[in-house]
Write an enzyme that holds these catalytic residues in place. Sequence first.
Site, PDB file in Angstrom:
ATOM      1  N   ASN A   6       0.859  -1.183   0.000  1.00  0.00           N
ATOM      2  CA  ASN A   6       0.000   0.000   0.000  1.00  0.00           C
ATOM      3  C   ASN A   6       0.895   1.232   0.000  1.00  0.00           C
ATOM      4  O   ASN A   6       1.485   1.582   1.016  1.00  0.00           O
ATOM      5  CB  ASN A   6      -0.893  -0.036   1.252  1.00  0.00           C
ATOM      6  CG  ASN A   6      -1.686   1.253   1.424  1.00  0.00           C
ATOM      7  OD1 ASN A   6      -1.808   2.055   0.501  1.00  0.00           O
ATOM      8  ND2 ASN A   6      -2.217   1.460   2.623  1.00  0.00           N
ATOM      9  N   LYS A   8       0.083   4.286  -0.308  1.00  0.00           N
ATOM     10  CA  LYS A   8      -0.564   5.488   0.230  1.00  0.00           C
ATOM     11  C   LYS A   8      -0.327   6.654  -0.747  1.00  0.00           C
ATOM     12  O   LYS A   8      -0.291   6.446  -1.942  1.00  0.00           O
ATOM     13  CB  LYS A   8      -0.072   5.779   1.646  1.00  0.00           C
ATOM     14  CG  LYS A   8      -0.147   4.523   2.524  1.00  0.00           C
ATOM     15  CD  LYS A   8       0.057   4.776   3.970  1.00  0.00           C
ATOM     16  CE  LYS A   8      -0.077   3.451   4.724  1.00  0.00           C
ATOM     17  NZ  LYS A   8      -0.064   3.586   6.157  1.00  0.00           N
ATOM     18  N   HIS A  92      -9.425   1.498   4.238  1.00  0.00           N
ATOM     19  CA  HIS A  92      -8.196   1.566   5.030  1.00  0.00           C
ATOM     20  C   HIS A  92      -8.442   2.449   6.250  1.00  0.00           C
ATOM     21  O   HIS A  92      -9.241   3.391   6.191  1.00  0.00           O
ATOM     22  CB  HIS A  92      -7.074   2.153   4.163  1.00  0.00           C
ATOM     23  CG  HIS A  92      -5.754   2.097   4.856  1.00  0.00           C
ATOM     24  ND1 HIS A  92      -5.356   3.065   5.746  1.00  0.00           N
ATOM     25  CD2 HIS A  92      -4.769   1.167   4.834  1.00  0.00           C
ATOM     26  CE1 HIS A  92      -4.164   2.733   6.226  1.00  0.00           C
ATOM     27  NE2 HIS A  92      -3.794   1.586   5.685  1.00  0.00           N
ATOM     28  N   GLU A  94      -6.899   4.805   7.468  1.00  0.00           N
ATOM     29  CA  GLU A  94      -6.726   6.247   7.219  1.00  0.00           C
ATOM     30  C   GLU A  94      -7.981   6.828   6.582  1.00  0.00           C
ATOM     31  O   GLU A  94      -8.334   7.979   6.823  1.00  0.00           O
ATOM     32  CB  GLU A  94      -5.476   6.477   6.357  1.00  0.00           C
ATOM     33  CG  GLU A  94      -4.209   6.299   7.191  1.00  0.00           C
ATOM     34  CD  GLU A  94      -3.013   5.758   6.436  1.00  0.00           C
ATOM     35  OE1 GLU A  94      -2.982   5.841   5.196  1.00  0.00           O
ATOM     36  OE2 GLU A  94      -2.097   5.235   7.107  1.00  0.00           O
ATOM     37  N   GLU A 164      -5.790  -4.779  10.321  1.00  0.00           N
ATOM     38  CA  GLU A 164      -4.732  -3.805  10.587  1.00  0.00           C
ATOM     39  C   GLU A 164      -5.064  -3.047  11.870  1.00  0.00           C
ATOM     40  O   GLU A 164      -5.816  -2.056  11.833  1.00  0.00           O
ATOM     41  CB  GLU A 164      -4.630  -2.800   9.437  1.00  0.00           C
ATOM     42  CG  GLU A 164      -4.278  -3.430   8.106  1.00  0.00           C
ATOM     43  CD  GLU A 164      -3.679  -2.413   7.155  1.00  0.00           C
ATOM     44  OE1 GLU A 164      -2.557  -2.621   6.713  1.00  0.00           O
ATOM     45  OE2 GLU A 164      -4.334  -1.391   6.872  1.00  0.00           O
ATOM     46  N   GLY A 170       2.159   2.236  10.758  1.00  0.00           N
ATOM     47  CA  GLY A 170       3.140   3.318  10.622  1.00  0.00           C
ATOM     48  C   GLY A 170       3.815   3.687  11.933  1.00  0.00           C
ATOM     49  O   GLY A 170       4.485   4.713  12.027  1.00  0.00           O
ATOM     50  N   SER A 200       3.051  -2.184  10.353  1.00  0.00           N
ATOM     51  CA  SER A 200       4.498  -2.254  10.591  1.00  0.00           C
ATOM     52  C   SER A 200       5.118  -3.607  10.235  1.00  0.00           C
ATOM     53  O   SER A 200       6.011  -4.097  10.929  1.00  0.00           O
ATOM     54  CB  SER A 200       4.827  -1.871  12.041  1.00  0.00           C
ATOM     55  OG  SER A 200       4.405  -0.538  12.299  1.00  0.00           O
TER      56      SER A 200
HETATM   57  P1  PGA Z   1       2.662   0.278   7.685  1.00  0.00           P
HETATM   58  O1  PGA Z   1       1.229   0.547   7.006  1.00  0.00           O
HETATM   59  O2  PGA Z   1       3.179  -1.028   7.129  1.00  0.00           O
HETATM   60  O3  PGA Z   1       3.505   1.454   7.282  1.00  0.00           O
HETATM   61  O4  PGA Z   1       2.431   0.189   9.170  1.00  0.00           O
HETATM   62  C1  PGA Z   1       0.328  -0.506   6.767  1.00  0.00           C
HETATM   63  C2  PGA Z   1      -0.911   0.043   6.136  1.00  0.00           C
HETATM   64  O5  PGA Z   1      -1.308   1.166   6.481  1.00  0.00           O
HETATM   65  O6  PGA Z   1      -1.545  -0.616   5.281  1.00  0.00           O
END
Ligand code: PGA
Length: 240
Positions: A6, A8, A92, A94, A164, A170, A200
């Site tokens: 992903n 983003k 997601h 976010e 997630e 993140g 992560s």
């Molecule tokens: P990350 O993000 O691996 O940077 O923690 C995962 C995601 O948001 O899909």
Amino acid sequence: MLIAGNWKMHKGPVDTREFCARLRARLHGFDGADVIVCPSSPSLHDAIGMLAATEIGVFAQNAHWAKEGPYTGEVSPWMLKDMGVGGTLIAHSERRQLFGETDESAALRVEGSLDAGLHVIACIGETEGEREAGETENIIRRQVEAIKTVVEDENLERLAIAYEPVWAIGTGRTATPDQAEEAHKLIKRLLKVPVLYGGSVKPENAEELLSQPDVDGALVGGASLEVESFAAICEAAARV
Ligand code: PGA
């Protein structure tokens, strides 16, 4: 095993072409896991072109539910399908936290993408506060049930869930393999689809997480932005 990157809001068309050329070379001949990248909308076209002769799939990061209509700024899943996109990432965290995505709108988006013939990775997960309040199971149940209501049996094979935990995205804080396994087991009791872990995931922790019996792959954010770390996670998936 499915490993999805992903990106983003990173990598415009130029960076996308360069990244895809390197990823293509790096994963040449690799068949140990299904691999997908999720570029941002302006880069989808280039990613599709660069990866056309490979097994690497290209998914969008969001999609509306309607075929067309007065929805300025939204993207139709039918248009994504037309341009050669293979699937969508829906809801997601976010999107849920920053852009008002709800269980209801998530369900509509999942339904629209499936109706358009796309694959879907639908994201769920609890916040830190919800976990601390002992609400993890309730949140997972609520989010999965919302998605389940719109999925016809014949479309199930095009759906995956990404678990997630919001506190792990993140942040460098990963769910322990036991925490991930427990959540995945519950999700699979509710809905019989593959479940990816996200939050992560890195080359250093991928193998242990992916070794859990109910972890069917990973949704990778930060570590998917570099060819080497993303490829290393794909290789970890091939080993388990
Ligand atoms: P990350 O993000 O691996 O940077 O923690 C995962 C995601 O948001 O899909």
